[in-house]
Design a protein around this motif. Structure first.
Motif, PDB file in Angstrom:
ATOM      1  N   MET A  61     -65.802 -44.619 105.678  1.00  0.00           N
ATOM      2  CA  MET A  61     -64.419 -44.155 105.544  1.00  0.00           C
ATOM      3  C   MET A  61     -63.619 -45.050 104.611  1.00  0.00           C
ATOM      4  O   MET A  61     -62.704 -44.580 103.944  1.00  0.00           O
ATOM      5  CB  MET A  61     -63.740 -44.059 106.907  1.00  0.00           C
ATOM      6  N   ALA A  62     -63.970 -46.318 104.519  1.00  0.00           N
ATOM      7  CA  ALA A  62     -63.261 -47.187 103.582  1.00  0.00           C
ATOM      8  C   ALA A  62     -63.496 -46.712 102.147  1.00  0.00           C
ATOM      9  O   ALA A  62     -62.571 -46.719 101.326  1.00  0.00           O
ATOM     10  CB  ALA A  62     -63.704 -48.635 103.750  1.00  0.00           C
ATOM     11  N   TRP A  85     -55.663 -42.462 108.821  1.00  0.00           N
ATOM     12  CA  TRP A  85     -56.917 -41.814 108.407  1.00  0.00           C
ATOM     13  C   TRP A  85     -57.612 -41.153 109.592  1.00  0.00           C
ATOM     14  O   TRP A  85     -57.763 -41.763 110.648  1.00  0.00           O
ATOM     15  CB  TRP A  85     -57.843 -42.847 107.768  1.00  0.00           C
ATOM     16  N   ILE A 106     -59.472 -43.275 112.450  1.00  0.00           N
ATOM     17  CA  ILE A 106     -60.142 -44.382 111.778  1.00  0.00           C
ATOM     18  C   ILE A 106     -59.065 -45.381 111.354  1.00  0.00           C
ATOM     19  O   ILE A 106     -58.442 -45.221 110.300  1.00  0.00           O
ATOM     20  CB  ILE A 106     -60.919 -43.894 110.530  1.00  0.00           C
ATOM     21  N   LEU A 108     -58.076 -47.979 109.524  1.00  0.00           N
ATOM     22  CA  LEU A 108     -58.465 -48.847 108.425  1.00  0.00           C
ATOM     23  C   LEU A 108     -57.410 -49.942 108.221  1.00  0.00           C
ATOM     24  O   LEU A 108     -56.227 -49.706 108.408  1.00  0.00           O
ATOM     25  CB  LEU A 108     -58.608 -48.035 107.140  1.00  0.00           C
ATOM     26  N   THR A 109     -57.867 -51.097 107.809  1.00  0.00           N
ATOM     27  CA  THR A 109     -56.985 -52.215 107.521  1.00  0.00           C
ATOM     28  C   THR A 109     -56.921 -52.406 106.005  1.00  0.00           C
ATOM     29  O   THR A 109     -57.953 -52.420 105.335  1.00  0.00           O
ATOM     30  CB  THR A 109     -57.532 -53.504 108.170  1.00  0.00           C
ATOM     31  N   TYR A 115     -59.547 -51.192 101.508  1.00  0.00           N
ATOM     32  CA  TYR A 115     -59.562 -50.902 102.937  1.00  0.00           C
ATOM     33  C   TYR A 115     -60.786 -51.533 103.583  1.00  0.00           C
ATOM     34  O   TYR A 115     -61.859 -51.612 102.984  1.00  0.00           O
ATOM     35  CB  TYR A 115     -59.624 -49.391 103.179  1.00  0.00           C
ATOM     36  N   GLN A 116     -60.613 -51.964 104.833  1.00  0.00           N
ATOM     37  CA  GLN A 116     -61.699 -52.488 105.660  1.00  0.00           C
ATOM     38  C   GLN A 116     -61.799 -51.600 106.896  1.00  0.00           C
ATOM     39  O   GLN A 116     -60.778 -51.167 107.428  1.00  0.00           O
ATOM     40  CB  GLN A 116     -61.414 -53.937 106.083  1.00  0.00           C
ATOM     41  N   ASP A 117     -63.013 -51.370 107.358  1.00  0.00           N
ATOM     42  CA  ASP A 117     -63.254 -50.477 108.494  1.00  0.00           C
ATOM     43  C   ASP A 117     -64.102 -51.190 109.534  1.00  0.00           C
ATOM     44  O   ASP A 117     -65.085 -51.843 109.191  1.00  0.00           O
ATOM     45  CB  ASP A 117     -63.980 -49.212 108.000  1.00  0.00           C
ATOM     46  N   LYS A 118     -63.698 -51.073 110.796  1.00  0.00           N
ATOM     47  CA  LYS A 118     -64.494 -51.588 111.911  1.00  0.00           C
ATOM     48  C   LYS A 118     -64.876 -50.395 112.767  1.00  0.00           C
ATOM     49  O   LYS A 118     -64.013 -49.766 113.395  1.00  0.00           O
ATOM     50  CB  LYS A 118     -63.690 -52.586 112.747  1.00  0.00           C
ATOM     51  N   HIS A 122     -62.953 -47.022 115.990  1.00  0.00           N
ATOM     52  CA  HIS A 122     -62.831 -45.569 115.892  1.00  0.00           C
ATOM     53  C   HIS A 122     -62.609 -44.984 117.283  1.00  0.00           C
ATOM     54  O   HIS A 122     -63.177 -45.459 118.261  1.00  0.00           O
ATOM     55  CB  HIS A 122     -64.101 -44.952 115.304  1.00  0.00           C
TER      56      HIS A 122
END
Length: 153
Positions: A61-62, A85, A106, A108-109, A115-118, A122
């Motif tokens: 997603m990022a 998102w 999602i 995102l940061t 963007y960063q995704d963890k 979610h």
């Protein structure tokens, strides 16, 4: 990568097919719809079956967001931190899918550059929660949106 020509609808939401380089080193694409709500935007990224299963939106997603950000900034003049998102899956996502639509928030940061995704952050959303995030708008069915975009080409 490039984005197909976006379509701005009468309710001021933007729809486009977004193409990006997936983190698994493949070309990927999905449907993205951007909904403006004052200074916030809700972005719905829908997995479509013409995209390879190996390069899905859920685990990148990022990547989707970085490419869709170009559209959001160009057409909606929004800051990256002001976008919510959502990943969207349904029977339009896979050739053998029969499940109802699912929506995943999602979170995102934005680090100032990307963007960063963890994945552990979610969470599934109900249709009512999505309806609220869209400011009461109804999400047009994916096949109808794809037809308006002339997809597949």
């Amino acid at each position: 990568m490039t984005n197909d020509s976006p379509v701005l609808k009468s309710d001021s939401h933007l729809s486009a097919i977004v193409h990006w380089s997936h983190h698994r080193n493949g070309r990927a694409h999905c449907l993205v719809r951007l909904y403006r709500l004052s200074d916030q935007v809700t972005a719905v990224a829908s997995e479509i079956r013409s995209n390879s299963d190996s390069y899905g939106i859920a685990d990148d997603m990022a990547g989707v967001a970085m490419q869709a950000l170009e559209l959001a900034q160009e057409h909606l003049n929004v800051e990256p931190r002001n976008i919510t998102w959502i990943a969207h899956h349904g029977n339009f996502s896979y050739y053998d899918a029969f499940d109802p639509d699912t929506f995943t928030a999602i979170p995102l940061t934005w680090d100032g550059h990307r963007y960063q995704d963890k994945l552990e952050d979610h969470r599934l959303l109900t249709e009512n929660q999505v309806h609220e995030l869209l400011g009461g708008r109804i999400l047009e069915p994916v096949p109808a949106t794809l037809a308006h975009l002339g997809w597949p080409n």
